[in-house]
Design a protein around this motif. Structure first.
Motif, PDB file in Angstrom:
ATOM      1  N   HIS A 144     -13.115 -21.411 -11.329  1.00 37.67           N
ATOM      2  CA  HIS A 144     -12.194 -20.814 -10.333  1.00 37.67           C
ATOM      3  C   HIS A 144     -12.548 -19.650  -9.517  1.00 37.67           C
ATOM      4  O   HIS A 144     -12.927 -18.495 -10.069  1.00 37.67           O
ATOM      5  N   HIS A 145     -12.685 -19.870  -8.100  1.00 38.31           N
ATOM      6  CA  HIS A 145     -13.233 -18.585  -7.257  1.00 38.31           C
ATOM      7  C   HIS A 145     -11.798 -18.113  -6.689  1.00 38.31           C
ATOM      8  O   HIS A 145     -11.282 -18.913  -5.922  1.00 38.31           O
ATOM      9  N   HIS A 146     -11.599 -16.915  -6.950  1.00 36.43           N
ATOM     10  CA  HIS A 146     -10.287 -16.587  -6.316  1.00 36.43           C
ATOM     11  C   HIS A 146     -10.659 -15.194  -5.236  1.00 36.43           C
ATOM     12  O   HIS A 146     -11.077 -14.240  -5.562  1.00 36.43           O
ATOM     13  N   ASP A 147     -10.664 -15.835  -4.045  1.00 33.28           N
ATOM     14  CA  ASP A 147     -10.917 -14.907  -2.851  1.00 33.28           C
ATOM     15  C   ASP A 147      -9.952 -13.741  -2.686  1.00 33.28           C
ATOM     16  O   ASP A 147      -8.727 -14.097  -2.205  1.00 33.28           O
ATOM     17  N   LYS A 148     -10.830 -12.508  -2.513  1.00 34.31           N
ATOM     18  CA  LYS A 148      -9.543 -11.324  -2.302  1.00 34.31           C
ATOM     19  C   LYS A 148      -8.267 -11.234  -3.280  1.00 34.31           C
ATOM     20  O   LYS A 148      -7.149 -11.379  -2.493  1.00 34.31           O
ATOM     21  N   CYS A 149      -8.324 -11.508  -4.205  1.00 32.19           N
ATOM     22  CA  CYS A 149      -7.059 -11.689  -5.176  1.00 32.19           C
ATOM     23  C   CYS A 149      -6.449 -10.480  -5.773  1.00 32.19           C
ATOM     24  O   CYS A 149      -5.211 -10.539  -5.975  1.00 32.19           O
ATOM     25  N   ILE A 150      -7.184  -9.371  -5.878  1.00 32.41           N
ATOM     26  CA  ILE A 150      -6.615  -8.174  -6.450  1.00 32.41           C
ATOM     27  C   ILE A 150      -7.038  -6.904  -5.472  1.00 32.41           C
ATOM     28  O   ILE A 150      -8.067  -6.806  -5.223  1.00 32.41           O
ATOM     29  N   PRO A 151      -5.872  -6.414  -4.916  1.00 30.26           N
ATOM     30  CA  PRO A 151      -6.198  -5.340  -4.118  1.00 30.26           C
ATOM     31  C   PRO A 151      -6.700  -4.052  -4.894  1.00 30.26           C
ATOM     32  O   PRO A 151      -6.244  -3.669  -5.906  1.00 30.26           O
ATOM     33  N   THR A 152      -7.673  -3.225  -4.115  1.00 24.54           N
ATOM     34  CA  THR A 152      -8.051  -1.821  -4.507  1.00 24.54           C
ATOM     35  C   THR A 152      -7.214  -0.993  -3.850  1.00 24.54           C
ATOM     36  O   THR A 152      -7.322  -0.673  -2.561  1.00 24.54           O
ATOM     37  N   LEU A 153      -6.402  -0.235  -4.555  1.00 18.21           N
ATOM     38  CA  LEU A 153      -5.543   0.751  -4.176  1.00 18.21           C
ATOM     39  C   LEU A 153      -6.369   2.140  -3.998  1.00 18.21           C
ATOM     40  O   LEU A 153      -6.705   3.051  -5.071  1.00 18.21           O
ATOM     41  N   THR A 154      -6.818   2.322  -2.821  1.00 18.65           N
ATOM     42  CA  THR A 154      -7.918   3.457  -2.427  1.00 18.65           C
ATOM     43  C   THR A 154      -7.114   5.065  -2.466  1.00 18.65           C
ATOM     44  O   THR A 154      -5.721   4.789  -2.408  1.00 18.65           O
ATOM     45  N   LEU A 155      -7.921   5.730  -2.389  1.00 15.27           N
ATOM     46  CA  LEU A 155      -7.188   7.305  -2.398  1.00 15.27           C
ATOM     47  C   LEU A 155      -6.255   7.438  -1.057  1.00 15.27           C
ATOM     48  O   LEU A 155      -6.432   6.904   0.006  1.00 15.27           O
ATOM     49  N   GLY A 156      -5.026   7.828  -1.269  1.00 16.66           N
ATOM     50  CA  GLY A 156      -4.314   8.211  -0.345  1.00 16.66           C
ATOM     51  C   GLY A 156      -2.952   7.108  -0.287  1.00 16.66           C
ATOM     52  O   GLY A 156      -2.243   6.953   0.572  1.00 16.66           O
ATOM     53  N   HIS A 157      -3.132   6.105  -1.124  1.00 17.95           N
ATOM     54  CA  HIS A 157      -2.518   4.927  -1.091  1.00 17.95           C
ATOM     55  C   HIS A 157      -0.741   5.116  -1.037  1.00 17.95           C
ATOM     56  O   HIS A 157      -0.037   4.377  -0.384  1.00 17.95           O
ATOM     57  N   VAL A 158      -0.692   5.868  -1.963  1.00 26.50           N
ATOM     58  CA  VAL A 158       0.871   6.272  -2.301  1.00 26.50           C
ATOM     59  C   VAL A 158       1.494   6.804  -1.044  1.00 26.50           C
ATOM     60  O   VAL A 158       2.461   6.448  -0.524  1.00 26.50           O
ATOM     61  N   ASP A 159       0.701   7.741  -0.395  1.00 27.61           N
ATOM     62  CA  ASP A 159       1.204   8.557   1.023  1.00 27.61           C
ATOM     63  C   ASP A 159       1.185   7.577   2.013  1.00 27.61           C
ATOM     64  O   ASP A 159       2.249   7.252   2.729  1.00 27.61           O
ATOM     65  N   ARG A 160       0.226   6.359   2.096  1.00 27.86           N
ATOM     66  CA  ARG A 160       0.237   5.575   3.244  1.00 27.86           C
ATOM     67  C   ARG A 160       1.464   4.612   3.099  1.00 27.86           C
ATOM     68  O   ARG A 160       2.367   4.385   4.177  1.00 27.86           O
ATOM     69  N   ILE A 161       1.862   4.115   1.800  1.00 22.49           N
ATOM     70  CA  ILE A 161       2.751   3.411   1.543  1.00 22.49           C
ATOM     71  C   ILE A 161       4.380   3.829   1.848  1.00 22.49           C
ATOM     72  O   ILE A 161       5.025   3.357   2.291  1.00 22.49           O
ATOM     73  N   SER A 162       4.430   5.092   1.436  1.00 26.17           N
ATOM     74  CA  SER A 162       5.512   6.211   1.956  1.00 26.17           C
ATOM     75  C   SER A 162       5.873   6.017   3.472  1.00 26.17           C
ATOM     76  O   SER A 162       6.891   5.707   3.866  1.00 26.17           O
ATOM     77  N   GLU A 163       4.707   6.202   4.090  1.00 33.64           N
ATOM     78  CA  GLU A 163       4.791   6.090   5.588  1.00 33.64           C
ATOM     79  C   GLU A 163       5.116   4.869   6.300  1.00 33.64           C
ATOM     80  O   GLU A 163       5.914   4.706   7.174  1.00 33.64           O
ATOM     81  N   LEU A 164       4.680   3.739   5.596  1.00 35.84           N
ATOM     82  CA  LEU A 164       4.853   2.479   6.084  1.00 35.84           C
ATOM     83  C   LEU A 164       6.356   2.136   5.668  1.00 35.84           C
ATOM     84  O   LEU A 164       7.084   1.567   6.509  1.00 35.84           O
ATOM     85  N   LYS A 165       7.003   2.701   4.616  1.00 35.24           N
ATOM     86  CA  LYS A 165       8.208   2.421   4.313  1.00 35.24           C
ATOM     87  C   LYS A 165       9.091   3.131   5.260  1.00 35.24           C
ATOM     88  O   LYS A 165      10.274   2.602   5.429  1.00 35.24           O
ATOM     89  N   GLU A 166       8.746   4.231   5.660  1.00 39.53           N
ATOM     90  CA  GLU A 166       9.379   5.198   6.543  1.00 39.53           C
ATOM     91  C   GLU A 166       9.619   4.540   7.936  1.00 39.53           C
ATOM     92  O   GLU A 166      10.702   4.326   8.684  1.00 39.53           O
ATOM     93  N   VAL A 167       8.428   3.810   8.514  1.00 38.23           N
ATOM     94  CA  VAL A 167       8.432   3.041   9.475  1.00 38.23           C
ATOM     95  C   VAL A 167       9.473   1.883   9.496  1.00 38.23           C
ATOM     96  O   VAL A 167      10.077   1.616  10.417  1.00 38.23           O
ATOM     97  N   LEU A 168       9.364   1.169   8.270  1.00 41.58           N
ATOM     98  CA  LEU A 168      10.498   0.130   8.179  1.00 41.58           C
ATOM     99  C   LEU A 168      11.938   0.594   8.035  1.00 41.58           C
ATOM    100  O   LEU A 168      12.642  -0.326   8.512  1.00 41.58           O
ATOM    101  N   ARG A 169      12.077   1.727   7.725  1.00 39.24           N
ATOM    102  CA  ARG A 169      13.499   2.066   7.578  1.00 39.24           C
ATOM    103  C   ARG A 169      14.102   2.658   9.039  1.00 39.24           C
ATOM    104  O   ARG A 169      15.217   2.442   9.186  1.00 39.24           O
ATOM    105  N   ARG A 170      13.203   3.277   9.794  1.00 37.37           N
ATOM    106  CA  ARG A 170      13.683   3.746  11.259  1.00 37.37           C
ATOM    107  C   ARG A 170      13.335   3.142  12.320  1.00 37.37           C
ATOM    108  O   ARG A 170      13.808   3.186  13.387  1.00 37.37           O
ATOM    109  N   GLY A 171      12.326   2.185  12.112  1.00 38.27           N
ATOM    110  CA  GLY A 171      11.871   1.607  13.487  1.00 38.27           C
ATOM    111  C   GLY A 171      12.807   0.379  13.805  1.00 38.27           C
ATOM    112  O   GLY A 171      13.988   0.384  13.352  1.00 38.27           O
ATOM    113  N   VAL A 172      12.409  -0.720  14.652  1.00 34.40           N
ATOM    114  CA  VAL A 172      13.145  -1.669  15.179  1.00 34.40           C
ATOM    115  C   VAL A 172      13.463  -2.411  13.919  1.00 34.40           C
ATOM    116  O   VAL A 172      14.701  -3.178  14.087  1.00 34.40           O
ATOM    117  N   TRP A 173      13.075  -2.406  12.631  1.00 28.68           N
ATOM    118  CA  TRP A 173      13.285  -3.240  11.601  1.00 28.68           C
ATOM    119  C   TRP A 173      14.530  -2.611  11.039  1.00 28.68           C
ATOM    120  O   TRP A 173      15.272  -3.333  10.178  1.00 28.68           O
TER     121      TRP A 173
END
Length: 477
Positions: free
Chosen positions: A418-447
């Motif tokens: 079984h070849h699983h292409d791009k199946c597991i994300p590598t959470l690189t440095l700064g991931h926690v802060d980036r996701i926090s910024e993304l969620k803030e955009v979704l809370r306050r933006g057009v969404w």
């Protein structure tokens, strides 16, 4: 949530199924539509029951295969979906729980990891483990001032030394994330270690010892299932992990407020202040849950930040079945992992991340369970290792296994690749802060909070993490 709401769930993998399940229970009068581009639901979870002889059947897993007993979100599903009788458990006293191995690339043959303090003293890894563990509580706090993140390899090197970081640390990351530990964020991938260092005044071990308080279980409906987990190392299901995803699907198709659209990819996702449109107006939901990989979501919503910040590992899984009794050519145990090569990853390496001794750890999945004359194992390749087609040829893989196990292997009677292409994300440095910024955009933006993005690319990659993300989604709707 008012009755005129309609929730769209994008992605029919484990996270999407869990989301639809929990949302349908929380909002029984709200319409929920689940989109899945493939015909089959379940994502990377895929179990196959095969006949290896006229009297012998086996379950082969193409994805995850075991779950820890502290996975409360899974225990809740076992209870709510009536899967108690499908459980199979591996007790802590079993060889599969006690015996785990490493195969150091420079040594080629597997070596046993210590399972107790007494075995640590005589372990071949004692020169690495003993000094690292005994000295860590006495090392001065050495996290860089103001540091908000670092790689898992850097963290382990700083607290336990470079030898332990490369052997145990990189092997652990291979087994969970199929990634290079030098690129993986410790704060995102192993938050308990990051927090333990803070709690232990700089010492990870002291911090772990201080975190013995009982966790609140009131949020989970588990019935008497936790009692089944007393003394258990890991568990699975008699017919494989697809038992869980199949049960979720069967539940959802019976709900009058849920519609599943298989073979239906989401090709467009448009939002304005007044409405959301999927596939150019095919559906106009009021709220959306995206569980698809962040890179796939980027093609739908290119203006959202950080969706392409993390790479993903591709993994090849090879199931091998041999016509010999279990533990014939390998020692009893769960299996072994292979750390990062000393000279770094290259095409000259076998590309193997680890091997699971399935017939030892999950023998209850094989029928009949007595007089079993077959052995199944699973080989994991790829991740940070570059692979060619030659790396995954069965004779080549078996030749490497023979070196690792120090034994001649018979020809397999059955194989699955079984070849699983791009199946597991590598959470690189700064991931926690980036996701926090993304969620803030979704809370306050057009969404305005109408879109939630969850899944392995956001939180943890384990089965329990994915199910728990689905349980939490839409909590503010």
């Amino acid at each position: 949530m008012s009755l005129n709401r309609h929730i769209a769930v994008i992605g029919g993998g484990l996270t999407g199924l869990s989301s639809a399940f929990h949302l349908s229970r929380r909002f029984p009068d709200i319409f929920i539509t689940l989109f899945e581009k493939q015909h089959r639901l379940g994502g990377w979870v895929q179990s196959e029951c095969v006949d290896v002889s006229p009297s012998q059947q086996m379950v082969l897993e193409a994805g995850p295969r075991t779950i820890r007993p502290n996975a409360k979100s899974i225990l809740e599903l076992v209870h709510l979906l009536g899967l108690k009788d499908s459980l199979i458990t591996v007790p802590r006293t079993a060889a599969a729980a006690r015996n785990r191995f490493l195969c150091i690339p420079e040594h080629e043959q597997i070596q046993s990891l210590p399972a107790s303090l007494s075995s640590l003293v005589v372990s071949p890894f004692r020169s690495i483990l003993l000094p690292a563990i005994l000295r860590e509580p006495f090392r001065q706090a050495n996290r860089a001032h103001g540091s908000q993140d670092e790689s898992f390899d850097s963290f382990m090197t700083r607290r336990f030394g470079k030898d332990l970081a490369r052997t145990l640390g990189s092997a652990l990351v291979h087994g969970i994330y199929a990634a290079d530990s030098r690129k993986l964020s410790v704060r995102a991938a192993f938050p308990l270690l990051w927090e333990a260092e803070e709690r232990g005044w700089g010492s990870v071990i002291l911090g772990l010892l201080r975190s013995s308080q009982e966790e609140d279980l009131a949020d989970y409906e588990m019935g008497d299932i936790p009692r089944n987990m007393n003394g258990v190392s890991v568990f699975s299901f008699r017919n494989g992990m697809s038992t869980l995803t199949d049960a979720l699907k069967n539940y959802l198709v019976q709900q009058p407020n849920v519609k599943i659209l298989s073979d239906t990819p989401v090709t467009s996702l448009d939002v304005s202040e007044t409405k959301i449109q999927i596939n150019q107006g095919m559906l106009k939901p009021t709220h959306v849950v995206s569980t698809i990989p962040l890179l796939a979501l980027k093609s739908l919503l290119p203006s959202l930040p950080h969706l392409t910040a993390n790479p993903s590992s591709s993994v090849t899984l090879i199931n091998l079945v041999f016509s010999v009794p279990p533990n014939t050519f390998h020692p009893p145990g769960f299996g072994y992992l292979i750390p990062r090569p000393q000279d770094d990853y290259s095409l000259s390496m076998p590309g193997i991340l680890g091997v699971i001794f399935d017939s030892c750890s999950l023998s209850s999945q094989d029928t009949p369970t007595t007089n079993n004359s077959f052995t199944k194992i699973t080989v994991m390749l790829g991740g940070p290792h570059p692979l060619t087609e030659d790396h995954t040829r069965i004779p080549v893989v078996i030749s490497h296994l023979e070196k690792h196990l120090g034994a001649k292997l018979p020809d397999p009677v059955l194989t699955r690749t079984h070849h699983h292409d791009k199946c597991i994300p590598t959470l690189t440095l700064g991931h926690v802060d980036r996701i926090s910024e993304l969620k803030e955009v979704l809370r306050r933006g057009v969404w305005r909070g109408r879109l939630e993005i969850i899944g392995a690319g956001v939180g943890g990659v384990s089965v329990a993490d994915c199910v728990d993300a689905g349980k939490r989604v839409g909590s503010l709707w």
